[in-house]
Design a protein around this motif. Structure first.
Motif, PDB file in Angstrom:
ATOM      1  N   TYR A 118      -7.976 -25.061 -34.302  1.00 43.43           N
ATOM      2  CA  TYR A 118      -7.459 -25.193 -32.939  1.00 43.43           C
ATOM      3  C   TYR A 118      -7.233 -23.829 -32.291  1.00 43.43           C
ATOM      4  O   TYR A 118      -7.494 -23.649 -31.104  1.00 43.43           O
ATOM      5  CB  TYR A 118      -6.159 -26.003 -32.964  1.00 43.43           C
ATOM      6  CG  TYR A 118      -5.591 -26.298 -31.602  1.00 43.43           C
ATOM      7  CD1 TYR A 118      -6.294 -27.085 -30.693  1.00 43.43           C
ATOM      8  CD2 TYR A 118      -4.345 -25.797 -31.216  1.00 43.43           C
ATOM      9  CE1 TYR A 118      -5.776 -27.363 -29.436  1.00 43.43           C
ATOM     10  CE2 TYR A 118      -3.822 -26.075 -29.966  1.00 43.43           C
ATOM     11  CZ  TYR A 118      -4.536 -26.855 -29.077  1.00 43.43           C
ATOM     12  OH  TYR A 118      -4.021 -27.126 -27.840  1.00 43.43           O
ATOM     13  N   GLN A 119      -6.730 -22.870 -33.076  1.00 39.30           N
ATOM     14  CA  GLN A 119      -6.509 -21.538 -32.535  1.00 39.30           C
ATOM     15  C   GLN A 119      -7.838 -20.782 -32.453  1.00 39.30           C
ATOM     16  O   GLN A 119      -8.607 -20.741 -33.408  1.00 39.30           O
ATOM     17  CB  GLN A 119      -5.517 -20.757 -33.416  1.00 39.30           C
ATOM     18  CG  GLN A 119      -4.132 -21.378 -33.501  1.00 39.30           C
ATOM     19  CD  GLN A 119      -3.410 -21.408 -32.158  1.00 39.30           C
ATOM     20  OE1 GLN A 119      -3.686 -20.597 -31.264  1.00 39.30           O
ATOM     21  NE2 GLN A 119      -2.471 -22.334 -32.017  1.00 39.30           N
ATOM     22  N   THR A 120      -8.083 -20.194 -31.309  1.00 41.16           N
ATOM     23  CA  THR A 120      -9.349 -19.499 -31.069  1.00 41.16           C
ATOM     24  C   THR A 120      -9.573 -18.368 -32.074  1.00 41.16           C
ATOM     25  O   THR A 120      -8.670 -17.561 -32.327  1.00 41.16           O
ATOM     26  CB  THR A 120      -9.371 -18.921 -29.647  1.00 41.16           C
ATOM     27  OG1 THR A 120      -9.164 -19.976 -28.697  1.00 41.16           O
ATOM     28  CG2 THR A 120     -10.696 -18.243 -29.356  1.00 41.16           C
ATOM     29  N   GLY A 121     -10.770 -18.345 -32.654  1.00 45.87           N
ATOM     30  CA  GLY A 121     -11.130 -17.272 -33.578  1.00 45.87           C
ATOM     31  C   GLY A 121     -10.869 -17.578 -35.034  1.00 45.87           C
ATOM     32  O   GLY A 121     -11.252 -16.799 -35.915  1.00 45.87           O
ATOM     33  N   PHE A 122     -10.221 -18.704 -35.313  1.00 41.92           N
ATOM     34  CA  PHE A 122      -9.914 -19.090 -36.690  1.00 41.92           C
ATOM     35  C   PHE A 122     -10.799 -20.265 -37.101  1.00 41.92           C
ATOM     36  O   PHE A 122     -11.147 -21.114 -36.279  1.00 41.92           O
ATOM     37  CB  PHE A 122      -8.437 -19.455 -36.823  1.00 41.92           C
ATOM     38  CG  PHE A 122      -7.515 -18.284 -36.586  1.00 41.92           C
ATOM     39  CD1 PHE A 122      -7.050 -17.529 -37.638  1.00 41.92           C
ATOM     40  CD2 PHE A 122      -7.129 -17.941 -35.293  1.00 41.92           C
ATOM     41  CE1 PHE A 122      -6.209 -16.442 -37.430  1.00 41.92           C
ATOM     42  CE2 PHE A 122      -6.290 -16.855 -35.066  1.00 41.92           C
ATOM     43  CZ  PHE A 122      -5.830 -16.103 -36.135  1.00 41.92           C
ATOM     44  N   PHE A 123     -11.141 -20.323 -38.378  1.00 40.45           N
ATOM     45  CA  PHE A 123     -12.066 -21.358 -38.819  1.00 40.45           C
ATOM     46  C   PHE A 123     -11.839 -21.735 -40.278  1.00 40.45           C
ATOM     47  O   PHE A 123     -11.289 -20.954 -41.073  1.00 40.45           O
ATOM     48  CB  PHE A 123     -13.517 -20.886 -38.646  1.00 40.45           C
ATOM     49  CG  PHE A 123     -13.869 -19.633 -39.409  1.00 40.45           C
ATOM     50  CD1 PHE A 123     -14.355 -19.702 -40.711  1.00 40.45           C
ATOM     51  CD2 PHE A 123     -13.725 -18.376 -38.823  1.00 40.45           C
ATOM     52  CE1 PHE A 123     -14.676 -18.548 -41.419  1.00 40.45           C
ATOM     53  CE2 PHE A 123     -14.046 -17.217 -39.521  1.00 40.45           C
ATOM     54  CZ  PHE A 123     -14.525 -17.304 -40.821  1.00 40.45           C
ATOM     55  N   ALA A 124     -12.231 -22.972 -40.608  1.00 38.05           N
ATOM     56  CA  ALA A 124     -12.332 -23.396 -42.002  1.00 38.05           C
ATOM     57  C   ALA A 124     -13.708 -22.980 -42.490  1.00 38.05           C
ATOM     58  O   ALA A 124     -14.714 -23.232 -41.826  1.00 38.05           O
ATOM     59  CB  ALA A 124     -12.150 -24.905 -42.110  1.00 38.05           C
ATOM     60  N   ALA A 125     -13.755 -22.324 -43.639  1.00 37.17           N
ATOM     61  CA  ALA A 125     -15.017 -21.801 -44.161  1.00 37.17           C
ATOM     62  C   ALA A 125     -15.688 -22.813 -45.088  1.00 37.17           C
ATOM     63  O   ALA A 125     -15.047 -23.740 -45.593  1.00 37.17           O
ATOM     64  CB  ALA A 125     -14.759 -20.496 -44.908  1.00 37.17           C
ATOM     65  N   GLU A 126     -16.963 -22.608 -45.300  1.00 40.05           N
ATOM     66  CA  GLU A 126     -17.695 -23.418 -46.274  1.00 40.05           C
ATOM     67  C   GLU A 126     -17.161 -23.184 -47.684  1.00 40.05           C
ATOM     68  O   GLU A 126     -17.197 -24.063 -48.537  1.00 40.05           O
ATOM     69  CB  GLU A 126     -19.186 -23.073 -46.226  1.00 40.05           C
ATOM     70  CG  GLU A 126     -19.898 -23.417 -44.923  1.00 40.05           C
ATOM     71  CD  GLU A 126     -20.274 -24.878 -44.838  1.00 40.05           C
ATOM     72  OE1 GLU A 126     -19.992 -25.615 -45.810  1.00 40.05           O
ATOM     73  OE2 GLU A 126     -20.855 -25.280 -43.811  1.00 40.05           O
TER      74      GLU A 126
END
Length: 219
Positions: A65-73
Motif C-alpha cells: 500500500y505504501q508507495t515504493g514498498f513491495f513483497a518480493a518473490e
C-alpha cells in the motif's frame, strides 16, 4: 469541438468525497486503511547476497500500500533455538541497512523465541535466529521482534488528528469480536499514506477481515 477534460486529482477528490458521504464520514476525513502485517523479513544488501547469491537483487512480486514498498518473490526459512522452523517467510523490499525479522507472538512460541515488542528498526539487544536461503545461511545475532502496533500517516493526516510523530492513538474495530487497540505509535512521514499495521494475532483476534467499521482516535 473541443472537449474539456477534468484534472485527474480533481476527479479523485470528487470520487473520494462521494464515497465518504456514502459511508457517513465527513468530507475531508482521511481514508483509513487497516492492514494485517503477516510475518516477514527485511534484509540488508549483504544478507540478500549471502542468502540468494552474489549480485542478487530482490524481485518485486506485489506492490504494498505504501508507495515504493513491495513483497518480493524471495522467501527464507527461519529456524529457532528449538530447531523448529517457518519454512517460507516472505521478504519485503526495498533492502535496509540492518536485517530485521517481524513475527507474531504465536510464531515466537512455535520457534522458541521470546519476542520483544519493539518499533521497527529498534533491534538492539533483541533475539536472533538462523535464516536459510537457496544459496547460503545467515546466523542473525539480533533483529527478531514483534512489531509494535502503529499507524503510518502523512503531515496532513497528523494535522487532521492533532497528533505528532511518536504520539499514541487508539483503533476501534466493530466486528463479531469488537475490540479497541490502545497505544498505536504514530509514525509521520512525507509521502506516507494513512495506514494502521496490526500483526496476524491482533487482526484475527478482532476478526478484522469481517469488520463493519474501523475508527482511529486519540485517547
Amino acid at each position: 469541438m473541443a472537449v474539456a477534460t477534468l484534472d485527474r486529482k480533481l476527479v479523485e477528490q470528487i470520487v473520494r468525497e462521494i464515497v465518504l458521504k456514502h459511508l457517513g464520514a465527513p468530507p475531508g476525513k482521511p481514508e483509513l486503511v487497516v492492514s494485517i502485517s503477516a510475518r516477514h523479513v527485511h534484509l540488508s544488501d549483504q544478507d540478500v547476497e549471502t542468502l540468494f547469491g552474489p549480485g542478487h537483487k530482490l524481485t518485486p512480486m506485489k506492490e504494498l500500500y505504501q508507495t515504493g514498498f513491495f513483497a518480493a518473490e524471495e522467501t527464507v526459512m527461519i529456524v529457532g533455538p528449538r530447531r523448529r522452523m517457518l519454512p517460507s517467510v516472505r521478504v519485503l523490499g526495498p533492502t535496509r541497512k540492518q536485517t530485521q525479522v517481524e513475527l507474531a507472538f504465536t510464531d515466537g512460541i512455535s520457534l522458541g523465541i521470546d519476542l520483544p515488542v519493539r518499533q521497527s528498526g529498534d533491534i538492539a539487544g533483541t533475539p536472533g535466529c538462523v535464516m536459510v536461503g537457496p544459496h547460503g545461511v545467515v546466523d542473525l545475532k539480533e533483529g527478531v521482534i514483534r512489531a509494535e502496533r502503529h499507524v503510518h500517516m502523512g503531515p496532513a493526516d497528523a494535522a487532521y488528528y492533532g497528533v505528532k510523530d511518536g504520539d499514541r492513538m487508539c483503533l476501534r474495530v466493530k466486528s463479531s469480536c469488537p475490540t479497541i487497540f490502545e497505544g498505536l505509535v504514530v509514525r509521520v512521514g512525507e509521502g506516507i499514506k494513512l495506514e494502521v499495521h496490526l500483526d496476524t494475532d491482533e487482526g484475527n483476534a478482532a476478526d478484522l477481515e469481517h469488520a463493519e467499521y474501523v475508527e482511529l482516535f486519540k485517547p
